[in-house]
Design a protein around this motif. Structure first.
Motif, PDB file in Angstrom:
ATOM      1  N   PHE A 106      17.425  38.144  49.606  1.00  0.00           N
ATOM      2  CA  PHE A 106      17.282  37.382  48.370  1.00  0.00           C
ATOM      3  C   PHE A 106      18.518  36.506  48.222  1.00  0.00           C
ATOM      4  O   PHE A 106      19.649  37.000  48.250  1.00  0.00           O
ATOM      5  CB  PHE A 106      17.159  38.328  47.171  1.00  0.00           C
ATOM      6  N   ILE A 107      18.296  35.190  48.085  1.00  0.00           N
ATOM      7  CA  ILE A 107      19.397  34.233  47.960  1.00  0.00           C
ATOM      8  C   ILE A 107      19.256  33.522  46.626  1.00  0.00           C
ATOM      9  O   ILE A 107      18.255  32.860  46.369  1.00  0.00           O
ATOM     10  CB  ILE A 107      19.388  33.231  49.131  1.00  0.00           C
ATOM     11  N   ALA A 108      20.259  33.694  45.773  1.00  0.00           N
ATOM     12  CA  ALA A 108      20.265  33.100  44.435  1.00  0.00           C
ATOM     13  C   ALA A 108      21.174  31.878  44.432  1.00  0.00           C
ATOM     14  O   ALA A 108      22.377  31.994  44.681  1.00  0.00           O
ATOM     15  CB  ALA A 108      20.754  34.121  43.410  1.00  0.00           C
ATOM     16  N   VAL A 109      20.594  30.720  44.160  1.00  0.00           N
ATOM     17  CA  VAL A 109      21.362  29.477  44.073  1.00  0.00           C
ATOM     18  C   VAL A 109      21.599  29.184  42.594  1.00  0.00           C
ATOM     19  O   VAL A 109      20.660  28.924  41.851  1.00  0.00           O
ATOM     20  CB  VAL A 109      20.620  28.303  44.757  1.00  0.00           C
ATOM     21  N   ASP A 110      22.843  29.272  42.177  1.00  0.00           N
ATOM     22  CA  ASP A 110      23.255  29.051  40.786  1.00  0.00           C
ATOM     23  C   ASP A 110      22.448  29.901  39.801  1.00  0.00           C
ATOM     24  O   ASP A 110      21.933  29.409  38.802  1.00  0.00           O
ATOM     25  CB  ASP A 110      23.187  27.566  40.410  1.00  0.00           C
ATOM     26  N   GLY A 111      22.388  31.186  40.079  1.00  0.00           N
ATOM     27  CA  GLY A 111      21.732  32.119  39.163  1.00  0.00           C
ATOM     28  C   GLY A 111      22.746  32.718  38.201  1.00  0.00           C
ATOM     29  O   GLY A 111      22.854  33.937  38.078  1.00  0.00           O
ATOM     30  N   PRO A 130      19.297  42.838  51.018  1.00  0.00           N
ATOM     31  CA  PRO A 130      20.534  42.057  50.930  1.00  0.00           C
ATOM     32  C   PRO A 130      20.401  40.930  49.899  1.00  0.00           C
ATOM     33  O   PRO A 130      19.361  40.279  49.813  1.00  0.00           O
ATOM     34  CB  PRO A 130      20.703  41.478  52.335  1.00  0.00           C
ATOM     35  N   ILE A 131      21.480  40.723  49.129  1.00  0.00           N
ATOM     36  CA  ILE A 131      21.498  39.684  48.097  1.00  0.00           C
ATOM     37  C   ILE A 131      22.727  38.810  48.302  1.00  0.00           C
ATOM     38  O   ILE A 131      23.838  39.319  48.524  1.00  0.00           O
ATOM     39  CB  ILE A 131      21.507  40.307  46.689  1.00  0.00           C
ATOM     40  N   HIS A 132      22.513  37.501  48.226  1.00  0.00           N
ATOM     41  CA  HIS A 132      23.588  36.525  48.407  1.00  0.00           C
ATOM     42  C   HIS A 132      23.534  35.518  47.258  1.00  0.00           C
ATOM     43  O   HIS A 132      22.458  35.218  46.747  1.00  0.00           O
ATOM     44  CB  HIS A 132      23.425  35.784  49.735  1.00  0.00           C
ATOM     45  N   ARG A 133      24.704  34.984  46.908  1.00  0.00           N
ATOM     46  CA  ARG A 133      24.784  33.976  45.854  1.00  0.00           C
ATOM     47  C   ARG A 133      25.394  32.687  46.404  1.00  0.00           C
ATOM     48  O   ARG A 133      26.321  32.730  47.214  1.00  0.00           O
ATOM     49  CB  ARG A 133      25.626  34.469  44.687  1.00  0.00           C
ATOM     50  N   ILE A 134      24.860  31.567  45.918  1.00  0.00           N
ATOM     51  CA  ILE A 134      25.404  30.234  46.201  1.00  0.00           C
ATOM     52  C   ILE A 134      25.660  29.596  44.840  1.00  0.00           C
ATOM     53  O   ILE A 134      24.742  29.526  44.018  1.00  0.00           O
ATOM     54  CB  ILE A 134      24.416  29.391  47.040  1.00  0.00           C
ATOM     55  N   SER A 135      26.899  29.163  44.597  1.00  0.00           N
ATOM     56  CA  SER A 135      27.276  28.679  43.269  1.00  0.00           C
ATOM     57  C   SER A 135      27.877  27.278  43.317  1.00  0.00           C
ATOM     58  O   SER A 135      28.502  26.896  44.304  1.00  0.00           O
ATOM     59  CB  SER A 135      28.296  29.625  42.636  1.00  0.00           C
ATOM     60  N   ASP A 150      27.569  38.200  51.651  1.00  0.00           N
ATOM     61  CA  ASP A 150      28.246  36.920  51.870  1.00  0.00           C
ATOM     62  C   ASP A 150      27.769  35.931  50.816  1.00  0.00           C
ATOM     63  O   ASP A 150      26.597  35.947  50.423  1.00  0.00           O
ATOM     64  CB  ASP A 150      27.929  36.362  53.254  1.00  0.00           C
ATOM     65  N   SER A 151      28.665  35.059  50.372  1.00  0.00           N
ATOM     66  CA  SER A 151      28.299  34.095  49.340  1.00  0.00           C
ATOM     67  C   SER A 151      28.985  32.767  49.595  1.00  0.00           C
ATOM     68  O   SER A 151      29.762  32.626  50.546  1.00  0.00           O
ATOM     69  CB  SER A 151      28.654  34.639  47.954  1.00  0.00           C
ATOM     70  N   PHE A 152      28.697  31.799  48.729  1.00  0.00           N
ATOM     71  CA  PHE A 152      29.260  30.448  48.861  1.00  0.00           C
ATOM     72  C   PHE A 152      29.519  29.892  47.472  1.00  0.00           C
ATOM     73  O   PHE A 152      28.733  30.124  46.557  1.00  0.00           O
ATOM     74  CB  PHE A 152      28.263  29.527  49.594  1.00  0.00           C
ATOM     75  N   TYR A 153      30.616  29.144  47.340  1.00  0.00           N
ATOM     76  CA  TYR A 153      30.819  28.359  46.124  1.00  0.00           C
ATOM     77  C   TYR A 153      31.377  26.988  46.489  1.00  0.00           C
ATOM     78  O   TYR A 153      32.129  26.841  47.449  1.00  0.00           O
ATOM     79  CB  TYR A 153      31.712  29.069  45.101  1.00  0.00           C
ATOM     80  N   ALA A 154      30.942  25.989  45.731  1.00  0.00           N
ATOM     81  CA  ALA A 154      31.376  24.617  45.966  1.00  0.00           C
ATOM     82  C   ALA A 154      32.808  24.435  45.465  1.00  0.00           C
ATOM     83  O   ALA A 154      33.173  24.922  44.406  1.00  0.00           O
ATOM     84  CB  ALA A 154      30.442  23.633  45.266  1.00  0.00           C
TER      85      ALA A 154
END
Length: 194
Positions: free
Chosen positions: A100-105, A115-120, A137-141
């Motif tokens: 599950f990948i959450a983009v700006d959640g 597995p859960i990942h965040r992109i912010s 693992d995650s990502f932020y701008a």
């Protein structure tokens, strides 16, 4: 493995732009001689049904006849709310969720047996959302970008991919949102984004 996209409340053209940006990075990362079988991406029609409604997303999954397939969810904004509930319901009837990948959640608690990942879109969203779950693992701008730009132009969102070591420290690697997302999709066995 099937990719399920759950957009937020926005013009559907942004989701088209999102997929185009991801596809561009995907093609660049593929070996030229590769001849894989391609599977269609399933896109929840957020312009017809509320993206924050878990039951609507669950019914969508059932209508798409995805039984027996392992699903990778990529959700955005209000779509994160509905998609996490839809993923839980999918598991309750015996369905498989690979990731599950959450983009700006932002502000959405995330948890599950997958597995859960965040992109912010900025560091604050990354930090404050991590408290609510999604420890992969995650990502932020960095520098921060507007919320909708993260979805509409992921290939231009520069920032940091973060990971946790076995000792508990956090590591940082420069990336774009699109390259990080393609990395995750390939990790979980998605074969195409077109």
């Amino acid at each position: 493995m099937r990719l399920v996209i759950c957009p937020g409340i926005h013009d559907p053209k942004l989701t088209d732009a999102f997929l185009a940006g991801i596809s561009e990075v995907w093609r660049d990362a593929q070996p030229r001689q590769n001849t894989q079988t391609f599977y269609p991406v399933k896109i929840f029609p957020a312009h017809k049904h509320p993206p924050f409604s878990a039951i609507d997303i669950f019914h969508f999954l059932c209508r798409e006849e995805l039984a027996g397939e392992s699903l990778v969810f990529v959700s955005f904004s209000a779509g994160v709310v509905g998609a996490i509930g839809g993923a839980w319901m999918w598991q309750q009837i015996g369905g498989k969720v690979a990731a599950f990948i959450a983009v700006d959640g932002w502000g959405v608690p995330l948890g599950g047996t997958f597995p859960i990942h965040r992109i912010s879109h900025d560091r604050f969203t990354h930090w404050s959302s991590a408290i609510l779950g999604g420890g992969g693992d995650s990502f932020y701008a960095d520098p921060p970008i507007p919320h909708l730009d993260l979805w509409g132009q992921p290939q231009t969102a520069l920032g940091w991919q973060t990971s946790h070591t076995a000792e508990g420290s956090e590591t940082f690697k420069p990336a774009t949102a699109a390259t990080f997302l393609v990395h995750l999709l390939k990790r979980y066995g998605v074969q195409s984004v077109v």
